[in-house]
Design a protein around this motif. Structure first.
Motif: not given
Length: 70
Positions: A22-46, A53-55
């Motif tokens: 609860v304390d951790l969630l309160d700190r995150v919501l009070a200041t904000g946090v950015v979550i980002s990630g990349d997803l790549t689908l490939a076949i045979a290195d193509v 993604l960014r949230a």
């Protein structure tokens, strides 16, 4: 000569203090946090599909500018 990998409790008494979810969630919501990630689908290195993604997780009060009192 030995080297400590982690700080001892004598160096920083708050280093290993347990934090409630609860304390951790309160700190995150009070200041904000950015979550980002990349997803790549490939076949045979193509790369076929690349998804970037960014949230932003924050409370409305943390993002809204303060209202003028006068």
């Amino acid at each position: 000569m030995t080297t400590a990998l982690a700080p001892s409790s004598a160096d920083d008494p708050l280093a290993y203090r347990p934090v409630a979810l609860v304390d951790l969630l309160d700190r995150v919501l009070a200041t904000g946090v950015v979550i980002s990630g990349d997803l790549t689908l490939a076949i045979a290195d193509v790369d076929l599909v690349r998804i970037s993604l960014r949230a932003l997780v924050a409370s409305v009060g943390a993002l809204a500018p303060p209202e003028d009192a006068g």
